[in-house]
Design an enzyme around this catalytic site. Structure first.
Site, short mmCIF file in Angstrom:
data_model
loop_
_atom_site.label_atom_id
_atom_site.label_comp_id
_atom_site.label_asym_id
_atom_site.label_seq_id
_atom_site.Cartn_x
_atom_site.Cartn_y
_atom_site.Cartn_z
N THR A 1 24.16 15.90 52.21
CA THR A 1 24.79 16.55 50.86
C THR A 1 23.60 17.21 50.29
O THR A 1 24.19 18.38 49.68
CB THR A 1 25.48 15.28 50.01
OG1 THR A 1 26.36 14.56 50.95
CG2 THR A 1 26.26 15.99 49.04
N ASP B 1 24.89 15.39 60.50
CA ASP B 1 25.52 14.54 59.40
C ASP B 1 24.77 13.20 59.81
O ASP B 1 24.50 12.98 60.73
CB ASP B 1 26.87 14.55 59.66
CG ASP B 1 27.91 13.80 58.84
OD1 ASP B 1 27.54 12.53 58.69
OD2 ASP B 1 28.45 14.30 58.21
N SER B 2 24.62 12.48 58.39
CA SER B 2 23.80 11.23 58.62
C SER B 2 24.62 10.17 59.60
O SER B 2 24.06 9.04 60.08
CB SER B 2 23.22 10.55 57.50
OG SER B 2 24.43 10.19 56.63
N SER B 3 26.05 10.40 59.63
CA SER B 3 26.83 9.51 60.30
C SER B 3 26.24 9.48 62.08
O SER B 3 26.78 8.86 62.80
CB SER B 3 28.34 9.69 60.24
OG SER B 3 28.65 9.48 58.83
N ASP C 1 24.00 8.19 53.92
CA ASP C 1 24.70 6.99 54.59
C ASP C 1 23.77 6.14 55.68
O ASP C 1 23.74 4.84 55.43
CB ASP C 1 25.71 7.50 55.23
CG ASP C 1 27.03 7.74 54.44
OD1 ASP C 1 26.84 7.53 53.20
OD2 ASP C 1 27.91 8.26 54.82
N THR D 1 18.20 -0.44 51.02
CA THR D 1 19.60 -0.52 51.69
C THR D 1 20.72 0.28 50.76
O THR D 1 20.45 0.31 49.46
CB THR D 1 20.02 -1.92 51.91
OG1 THR D 1 21.51 -2.03 52.55
CG2 THR D 1 20.41 -2.74 50.59
N THR E 1 19.73 -12.56 57.03
CA THR E 1 20.84 -13.07 55.98
C THR E 1 21.79 -11.91 55.80
O THR E 1 21.39 -10.93 55.63
CB THR E 1 20.13 -13.51 54.72
OG1 THR E 1 21.31 -13.82 53.92
CG2 THR E 1 19.41 -12.57 53.95
N GLN E 2 22.91 -12.30 55.43
CA GLN E 2 24.04 -11.39 55.07
C GLN E 2 23.91 -11.02 53.69
O GLN E 2 24.35 -10.15 53.24
CB GLN E 2 25.42 -11.91 55.12
CG GLN E 2 25.89 -12.22 56.64
CD GLN E 2 27.21 -12.80 56.81
OE1 GLN E 2 28.10 -12.95 55.95
NE2 GLN E 2 27.58 -13.17 57.86
N CYS E 3 23.20 -11.98 52.90
CA CYS E 3 23.10 -11.53 51.61
C CYS E 3 22.21 -10.43 51.36
O CYS E 3 21.27 -10.07 51.94
CB CYS E 3 22.40 -12.79 50.87
SG CYS E 3 23.11 -14.38 50.71
#
Length: 343
Positions: A16, A60-62, A93, A168, A279-281
């Site tokens: 972007t 595109d970062s995707s 992203d 993140t 960890t998911q945290c």
């Protein structure tokens, strides 16, 4: 370098930040970075010389993948001696993945590589692109005793410079799109730039800079959830050519103690598949053995991702598998901080 003004190379990969709106049609089109100084005259006030390099086709970062990581690293490699710092413009992203990957690829890096982007295009009235771009270039040109202040791969967004492999993306709408929950910011931008010198990465500058190009993408990412089925896990672990799995567990590294679950993991490890526990945290660390449910993982040889982000864990796994690290030492090397990605 003999030049008293730092030379900064601005590398536009896509995203972007490099878009401008056609106000008649409303469509976004890629910005011509050759006209950068005309469009953002404030850059002339910076005490550095800026050159630009744009990818022929903006990515595109995707669509970002290891092939493009290598292309970005090779642009830095071929210009390494001619420039004092690099600013990479990238879609937000997958920026944390690319910044993490580049941190492992660029070995013995002793110059700044700063990733940045924006939530709104550069020509928008309320854009965050200008501030992110101007400050990223300013930070890349910071010198102390004629040496760059930053000597690592970083990410700058909304007044903060972070270690790239600690970031993140946390928000798809706010200008403050990124966080580094397990490591302090390296630089804070206010009226003055405040550098957190104690937190900066100190590379071994006696060793020659080199680029590691090999990534092995034969890995899987499994997020645990209540009710995850044996059939699903067996399908993942029986994938042909699979070499590694990132397991996103609960809390401090906990998981179900169902016998079928542990049997699948144990069988995979015996078959040479490397399994990493993260960890998911959003923040915090895996501490295997703290609870009974994770003590069993420790016993069967699961590797601890400690306080790494999932993005860094994925890139580190692909990187080490690409380096053909022997299975005997894989766990030891993975659990060692290579570029400041874990505490």
């Amino acid at each position: 370098m003999t030049n008293s003004r730092p030379n900064i190379l601005l590398i536009y990969t896509g995203g972007t930040i490099g878009m401008v709106k056609d106000f008649e049609t409303g469509a976004l089109k890629a910005f011509d970075f050759k006209n950068l100084l005309d469009r953002i005259p404030e850059l002339k006030q910076l005490d550095c010389d800026i050159e630009t390099f744009s990818f022929a086709e903006p990515i595109d970062s995707s669509n970002m993948n290891p092939k493009y990581w290598v292309e970005i690293a090779e642009v830095i490699e071929s210009n390494y001696d001619a420039f004092d710092g690099f600013v990479v413009l990238h879609g937000s992203d997958t920026m944390s993945y690319t910044a993490s990957a580049l941190s492992f690829m660029l070995e013995h890096l002793s110059k700044p590589v700063i990733f940045t982007g924006s939530q709104l295009p550069i020509g928008d009235l309320r854009t965050d692109a200008k501030e992110n771009l101007i400050t990223s270039i300013h930070v890349a040109s910071l010198q102390r005793f004629n040496k760059p202040v930053i000597k690592e791969v970083t990410l700058y967004f909304e007044y903060k410079l972070y270690r790239g492999n600690r970031t993140t993306k946390i928000n798809a709408e706010h200008f403050e799109a990124f966080a580094s929950l397990n490591y302090p910011e390296l630089v804070t931008s206010g009226v003055h730039l405040k550098v957190n010198y104690d937190c900066l990465f100190r590379p071994n500058i006696k060793k020659k800079f080199k680029v590691n190009r090999n990534f092995d993408t034969n890995i899987a990412l499994v997020k645990l959830y209540p009710g995850i089925s044996e059939a699903l896990l067996r399908t993942v672990f029986s994938t042909i050519g699979l070499k590694g799995v990132i397991l996103e567990s609960y809390g401090a590294g906990n998981c179900t103690t169902e016998s079928w679950f542990l049997a699948i993991l144990q069988e995979a490890i015996l078959n040479g598949i490397q399994i990493i526990n993260v960890t998911q945290c959003s923040g915090g660390s895996v501490l295997m053995g703290q609870y009974q449910s994770s003590e069993l993982l420790l016993k069967i040889g699961i590797i601890s991702g400690k306080d790494m982000t999932t993005e860094a864990a994925v890139c580190k796994l692909m990187y080490l598998l690409g380096q053909n690290v022997s299975s005997k030492v894989f766990k030891t090397i993975y659990e060692t901080s290579l570029r400041g990605e874990m505490t």
